[in-house]
Design an enzyme around this catalytic site. Sequence first.
Site, mmCIF file in Angstrom:
data_model
loop_
_atom_site.group_PDB
_atom_site.id
_atom_site.type_symbol
_atom_site.label_atom_id
_atom_site.label_comp_id
_atom_site.label_asym_id
_atom_site.label_seq_id
_atom_site.Cartn_x
_atom_site.Cartn_y
_atom_site.Cartn_z
ATOM 1 N N GLY A 12 0.795 -1.225 0.000
ATOM 2 C CA GLY A 12 0.000 0.000 0.000
ATOM 3 C C GLY A 12 0.829 1.277 0.000
ATOM 4 O O GLY A 12 2.067 1.246 -0.056
ATOM 5 N N ASP A 54 -2.783 -13.500 4.558
ATOM 6 C CA ASP A 54 -4.148 -12.993 4.604
ATOM 7 C C ASP A 54 -4.460 -12.675 6.068
ATOM 8 O O ASP A 54 -4.556 -13.581 6.893
ATOM 9 C CB ASP A 54 -5.075 -14.089 4.064
ATOM 10 N N TYR A 144 -14.967 2.971 8.149
ATOM 11 C CA TYR A 144 -13.510 3.004 8.332
ATOM 12 C C TYR A 144 -13.167 3.704 9.658
ATOM 13 O O TYR A 144 -12.340 3.223 10.435
ATOM 14 C CB TYR A 144 -12.912 3.751 7.137
ATOM 15 N N LYS A 148 -11.307 2.362 13.001
ATOM 16 C CA LYS A 148 -10.103 2.994 13.557
ATOM 17 C C LYS A 148 -10.262 3.247 15.057
ATOM 18 O O LYS A 148 -9.318 3.057 15.820
ATOM 19 C CB LYS A 148 -9.794 4.296 12.804
HETATM 20 C C1 AKB Z 1 -8.741 8.104 3.752
HETATM 21 O O1 AKB Z 1 -8.958 9.153 3.134
HETATM 22 O O2 AKB Z 1 -9.574 7.203 3.890
HETATM 23 C C2 AKB Z 1 -7.395 7.940 4.430
HETATM 24 C C3 AKB Z 1 -7.374 8.451 5.826
HETATM 25 C C4 AKB Z 1 -7.541 9.876 6.104
HETATM 26 O O3 AKB Z 1 -7.190 7.685 6.731
HETATM 27 N N1 AKB Z 1 -6.391 8.621 3.660
#
Ligand code: AKB
Length: 319
Positions: A12, A54, A144, A148
């Site tokens: 990545g 994985d 996301y 986090k």
């Molecule tokens: C995203 O835009 O999803 C990432 C982040 C800010 O964690 N670059």
Amino acid sequence: MMKRILVTGAAGQLGSELIPALRERYGNDNVVAAWRRTALTDEVADTGPSTQLDVTEQQPIERYIRDNGIDSLYHLGSLLSVAAEANRPLAHRVNIIGLLNVLEAACNTGLERVVIPSSIAAFGVDTPHDNTPNETLQRPTSLYGISKVFGELMGNYFFERVGLDVRGVRLPGVVSWKVEPGGGTTDYAVDAFYGAIREGRYTCYLRPGTYLPMMYVPDAIKSLIEVAEADLARLKHHADYNVNSMSFEPEELAAAIRRRVPHFEMTYDIDPLRQYIADSWPNSLDDTVAREEWGWRPDYDLEAMVDDMYENLSRKLLG
Ligand code: AKB
């Protein structure tokens, strides 16, 4: 002292730059690049060991750690914000189950340290947007971001309750030239350079005035290495350090690029999903805690980043 390091998500945007930096520090043979879907860069593939792993399976991770004398791990494997919304089941498996697998595997094999980056995505609409404090209301509304916060809380839990040394920084949007980011909300800041160099124009999917915290990749890599190497006795936080560098909105980036590409033109075609996500994230972060506990200082401001980015990406694209 970390001696043999495994890095997940090695293909990545961050992995492709972290691995060369770690190999320079710890020796080529001592940093293993673990990847799954996307191929490694030649630089990473040619300079040291790699393996296909994985993260949604715990046993192979554990086996690899045991068989190869790994003592530390950087867990970068994750779906970014837009990619996670596009495939919720996969995001759960990679961002939640993958993280738990790494933590459990680390405990079962007695790893010395695990570094897991968090993100500005760990904040939400209710969070104070300017100079966001290290400790504040989080409540993210993207999948996301939720993963986090989960990572931060699990990292702190594993440190306090299980005795595993987990560390992490909340990274801003990362700007880089070696590998393009994929599936993020802040990707426009990288895409704009590709547009400027290839065609002299770029259509931005975020509205003018959308401020976001951003960081040039050498600073992001520096923050990950420095938090990993910090003296544990000085740390009062673990998996949740704000790190700040620069903030800008699309027009400011366009103006800075225009100083190098005078005919560059930025137009706008707003993507509702990415705008919604960006609007829920901070404008800037207060990183006093990282500065005090482990001496964090960024090296790049907007102008220095644009100069370096423009020079390196032009060389890469135009030869
Ligand atoms: C995203 O835009 O999803 C990432 C982040 C800010 O964690 N670059």
